[in-house]
Write an enzyme that holds these catalytic residues in place. Structure first.
Site, PDB file in Angstrom:
ATOM      1  CB  SER A 172      47.552  42.359  38.854  1.00  0.00           C
ATOM      2  OG  SER A 172      47.112  42.805  40.104  1.00  0.00           O
ATOM      3  CG  ASP A 266      42.913  37.122  42.950  1.00  0.00           C
ATOM      4  OD1 ASP A 266      42.978  38.097  43.720  1.00  0.00           O
ATOM      5  OD2 ASP A 266      43.391  37.129  41.803  1.00  0.00           O
ATOM      6  CG  HIS A 296      46.473  38.566  42.677  1.00  0.00           C
ATOM      7  ND1 HIS A 296      45.397  38.967  41.911  1.00  0.00           N
ATOM      8  CD2 HIS A 296      47.437  39.493  42.474  1.00  0.00           C
ATOM      9  CE1 HIS A 296      45.695  40.094  41.279  1.00  0.00           C
ATOM     10  NE2 HIS A 296      46.935  40.436  41.608  1.00  0.00           N
TER      11      HIS A 296
END
Length: 325
Positions: A172, A266, A296
């Site tokens: 991320s 995501d 995610h």
């Protein structure tokens, strides 16, 4: 595999979650915890840490787990933790940056994942506790990440790392930082064997089809992304800096080969694919894996989601192949 959602009109269709992923999402909804964007930054940090290990595999035991600090350019001592399967061997190393929207997360929230990557790959992993928003806004996290990697590349022998065999990675926001470090390593002429980008943020603005499709989640929502970036950026102009959005980098020619792992369901999947395409267009070797029917943060759900175990295996294998030719 290399497809986007761009041709799909919002609200008409989206890939289904796997049965186990849907079950996790349902349990999360039943738990009724407030979304992090409904909390103060300090509350969000505490809540994220409290929930970080709930779905993770059991922590692998390693022979070496050492805490130390790395000097930042402004004199701050950046906390770091080195994981290794051997106390005595000089090992190749992955420098890892945790996710959390530049606002939450720390070494502890990603302790299990870093242990898994070290155990499965046979490499050392150095996890970095870069400074977080809102106390430290852009580009502090980026600067801390680069200062940490530059230290490892020059001084890693002091902590038992083979400085000729290094990789950088993160999930991320940590994937964003890893991509930035790969470009800076190229510019500085530092050896880098692999950039491991796990559902990274790469775009200046969250306006892709996948962002529209998953604006309400599961888990990562538009409101949460806006909250994180609202804490991190100083002005809207920061979003147009390539250190925030690596897709805006002038060129990525000659950067390290990439292993990119994305979740299909995501918001950031489209920009992850776009970055893979940018690297490939520049002649960079890219191994792109899109894990179907997961969301995610799935990589840290190994106790519930088999795709997490597969992704961990794939990432560790890429690391081992890159650092142990």
């Amino acid at each position: 595999m290399n497809k986007t959602l761009a041709a799909v009109a919002p609200g008409t269709w989206q890939p289904p979650l796997t049965a186990k992923m849907a079950g996790v999402v349902e349990r999360m909804a039943r738990a009724g915890h407030p979304s992090l964007d409904q909390l103060t930054p300090d509350e969000a940090k505490a809540a994220y840490e409290k929930g970080a290990g709930v779905l993770e595999v059991q922590k692998p035991a390693l022979e070496r787990v050492d805490d130390f600090t790395i000097p930042a350019r402004d004199g701050f001592a950046i906390p770091a933790r080195l994981y290794a399967p051997s106390v005595t061997a000089v090992l190749p190393a992955l420098m890892y940056f945790h996710g959390g929207g530049f606002t939450v997360g720390n070494i502890r929230t990603h302790d299990t994942l870093c242990r898994v990557l070290s155990s499965k790959s046979g490499c050392a992993v150095v996890s970095v506790d870069y400074r977080l928003a809102p106390a430290f806004r852009f580009p502090t996290a980026s600067n801390d990440a680069w200062d940490a990697f530059a230290f490892l590349a020059h001084e890693g022998g002091r902590v038992g790392v083979d400085i000729e065999r290094l990789a950088v990675g993160g999930d991320s926001a940590g994937g964003t930082l890893a991509a930035v470090c790969a470009i800076l390593a190229r510019d500085a002429g530092l050896p880098l064997a692999l950039q491991m980008l796990i559902y990274p943020g790469t775009a200046a603005h969250q306006d892709t089809a996948s962002h529209r499709h998953y604006a309400h989640g599961p888990l990562l929502t538009k409101a949460l992304i806006d909250y994180f970036f609202g804490q991190y950026v100083r002005t809207p102009a920061d979003r147009d800096d390539w250190r925030f959005a690596p897709l805006l980098a002038d060129d990525v020619d000659g950067v390290a080969p990439a292993w990119i792992g994305l979740a299909e369901c995501d918001p950031v999947v489209d920009e992850g694919i776009a970055y893979a395409d940018k690297l490939r267009a520049a002649g960079v070797a890219v191994d792109l894996e899109i894990y179907r029917g997961v969301i995610h943060e799935f990589l840290k759900m190994g106790r519930a989601i088999p795709e997490a175990l597969q992704a961990q295996d794939d990432a560790a294998r890429a690391l081992k192949e890159a650092l142990n030719p």
